[in-house]
Design an enzyme around this catalytic site. Structure first.
Site, PDB file in Angstrom:
ATOM      1  N   LYS A   1       0.847  -1.198   0.000  1.00  0.00           N
ATOM      2  CA  LYS A   1       0.000   0.000   0.000  1.00  0.00           C
ATOM      3  C   LYS A   1       0.880   1.245   0.000  1.00  0.00           C
ATOM      4  O   LYS A   1       2.095   1.153   0.255  1.00  0.00           O
ATOM      5  CB  LYS A   1      -0.913  -0.040   1.227  1.00  0.00           C
ATOM      6  CG  LYS A   1      -0.161  -0.101   2.554  1.00  0.00           C
ATOM      7  CD  LYS A   1      -1.029  -0.600   3.697  1.00  0.00           C
ATOM      8  CE  LYS A   1      -0.234  -0.624   4.993  1.00  0.00           C
ATOM      9  NZ  LYS A   1      -0.962  -1.313   6.079  1.00  0.00           N
TER      10      LYS A   1
ATOM     11  N   TYR B   1      16.655  28.151  11.131  1.00  0.00           N
ATOM     12  CA  TYR B   1      15.437  28.882  11.492  1.00  0.00           C
ATOM     13  C   TYR B   1      15.196  28.844  12.995  1.00  0.00           C
ATOM     14  O   TYR B   1      15.388  27.801  13.640  1.00  0.00           O
ATOM     15  CB  TYR B   1      14.226  28.248  10.817  1.00  0.00           C
ATOM     16  CG  TYR B   1      14.061  28.605   9.368  1.00  0.00           C
ATOM     17  CD1 TYR B   1      13.897  29.923   8.963  1.00  0.00           C
ATOM     18  CD2 TYR B   1      14.045  27.614   8.398  1.00  0.00           C
ATOM     19  CE1 TYR B   1      13.737  30.243   7.618  1.00  0.00           C
ATOM     20  CE2 TYR B   1      13.875  27.910   7.057  1.00  0.00           C
ATOM     21  CZ  TYR B   1      13.725  29.233   6.678  1.00  0.00           C
ATOM     22  OH  TYR B   1      13.558  29.542   5.359  1.00  0.00           O
TER      23      TYR B   1
HETATM   24  C1  LIG Z   1      -0.182  -2.320   6.674  1.00  0.00           C
HETATM   25  C2  LIG Z   1      -0.744  -3.659   6.978  1.00  0.00           C
HETATM   26  C3  LIG Z   1       0.091  -4.795   7.041  1.00  0.00           C
HETATM   27  C4  LIG Z   1       1.590  -4.713   6.955  1.00  0.00           C
HETATM   28  O1  LIG Z   1       2.132  -4.265   8.178  1.00  0.00           O
HETATM   29  P1  LIG Z   1       3.711  -4.157   8.452  1.00  0.00           P
HETATM   30  O2  LIG Z   1       3.794  -3.770   9.876  1.00  0.00           O
HETATM   31  O3  LIG Z   1       4.224  -3.094   7.542  1.00  0.00           O
HETATM   32  O4  LIG Z   1       4.325  -5.467   8.174  1.00  0.00           O
HETATM   33  C5  LIG Z   1      -0.511  -6.035   7.196  1.00  0.00           C
HETATM   34  N1  LIG Z   1      -1.852  -6.152   7.309  1.00  0.00           N
HETATM   35  C6  LIG Z   1      -2.670  -5.079   7.297  1.00  0.00           C
HETATM   36  C7  LIG Z   1      -4.149  -5.276   7.448  1.00  0.00           C
HETATM   37  C8  LIG Z   1      -2.161  -3.800   7.146  1.00  0.00           C
HETATM   38  O5  LIG Z   1      -2.969  -2.729   7.143  1.00  0.00           O
END
Ligand SMILES: *Cc1c(COP(=O)(O)O)cnc(C)c1O
Length: 370
Positions: free
Chosen positions: A49, A267
């Protein structure tokens, strides 16, 4: 012809003074193999994702498919489209976490994408509108985020005929506290998921993200859903990480100066030096995804030496303390960030690596190494 001064770059030949994002695709392949060796009886899927955790789905998806991955997960259908395009002819299932939305049905069908159903209403909509479409079922075992709640889970287990004629491809749940191995919710969620699995014994089951994989074989089931570990994050608590760093930023020094006691940096003049200090100004900033919160706490590296970030991070620039570097430096020389330090950097900014990986920005020259 002018000869460059030893502390100045030869501007005719020096590299373009822009930051580069270096992504080690070979390390992603090796991290995939490491996960497979941690869970030899499960299939290692991949969560890609947010454009492959910011690293570009078009690059990481083919890499993972070629490493053996046949099961990809994303949040949105639009992301799934990118994954399907990146896969080309390579076969793989693609699951969309955010549920079944009938308005997306044409796209799901055309690209052969599988929705992850999160409540019984979505299941009914699927039965009426697309009973032929394969899908997954997400059960909420303790996170109160997505998935069938406890009552809906009981109702479905009591009346599994609701699934008759449908193509249930996978059942899943998600751990809330996998990164805290001693948290009692882990075992509770695992036991709840076990009960669900016993109700659907023929269906592949998936519980663990990256951190869940390290909790041990009880948490592996049939399919793993790692994201961060593939991309170099997630050392198990208190242990050296079995995963290789994947992402680093290399940015050139633009200027070097020596500060005197009382001089301030950046800054807000948030840092005042108490004595002479050599400082390099580096061409990368929060527009490149180096969080403003890394200021006064984060660090880069020149070779092995740590160079602490001084003052606030600007949009395009960061100042680092180069007192610890023995080798002569000049503008154009690279400073690197992240790499094996991503967890330390996250801690310095009171965040997690996920947050800055997905924000690495669009301004970089990206260098994908095979
Ligand atoms: C993002 C996500 C993962 C992956 O998680 P990681 O901690 O990056 O391994 C797995 N399952 C679901 C439902 C997620 O939303």
């Amino acid at each position: 012809m002018t000869t460059p001064r030893p502390d100045q770059p030869d501007r005719g030949t020096a590299a373009r003074p822009a930051p580069r994002l270096i992504i080690d695709l070979g390390a992603i392949r090796r991290n995939y193999a490491t996960l497979q060796s941690l869970a030899p009886t499960a299939h290692v899927g991949a969560v890609v994702k947010a454009n492959g955790y910011g690293l570009a789905a078009a690059e990481v998806v083919p890499t993972l498919a070629d490493a053996g991955c046949r099961c990809f997960y994303v949040a949105h259908t639009s992301e799934a489209r990118e994954v399907r395009e990146a896969l080309g002819e390579r076969p793989a299932d693609i699951f969309v976490f955010n549920g079944f939305w009938p308005s997306e049905l044409d796209e799901l069908r055309t690209l052969s994408l599988f929705p992850v159903i999160n409540d019984l209403g979505q299941l009914e909509a699927l039965r009426q509108q697309a009973p032929d479409l394969p899908f997954a079922l997400h059960f909420d075992t303790g996170m109160s985020r997505l998935g069938l709640d406890a009552d809906e889970t009981d109702a479905l287990i009591a009346d599994p005929t609701r699934l008759d004629g449908l193509h249930l491809r996978q059942i899943m749940s998600h751990l809330a506290c996998a990164d805290a191995p001693d948290h009692p919710l882990n075992a509770r969620q695992q036991q709840r998921f076990d009960r669900i699995r016993r109700a659907f014994p023929a269906i592949p089951a998936s519980l663990s993200n990256s951190a869940g994989t390290v909790l041990g074989p009880d948490y592996h089931y049939d399919v793993l859903r790692p994201g961060l570990a593939l991309f170099g994050g997630m050392p198990p608590v208190g242990q050296p990480s079995p995963f290789e760093p994947v992402v680093s930023i290399e940015a050139p020094i633009l200027q070097i100066r020596t500060l005197r006691a009382g001089d301030t940096v950046g800054y807000g003049a948030s840092l005042t030096v108490d004595g002479p200090r050599r400082v390099a100004t580096v061409a990368a900033g929060y527009a490149d995804g180096l969080l403003r919160a890394f200021g006064n706490g984060g660090f880069g590296r020149i070779g092995e030496a740590r160079v602490p970030i001084l003052g606030r991070v600007s949009m395009d620039l960061i100042c680092v303390d180069i007192d610890a570097v023995r080798a002569p430096l000049k503008p154009g020389d690279p400073v690197s960030f992240l790499g094996a330090d991503i967890e330390d950097m996250a801690q310095s900014a009171a965040t997690i690596p996920y947050e800055f990986l997905v924000r690495l920005g669009i301004r970089f020259d990206r260098d994908y190494r095979p």
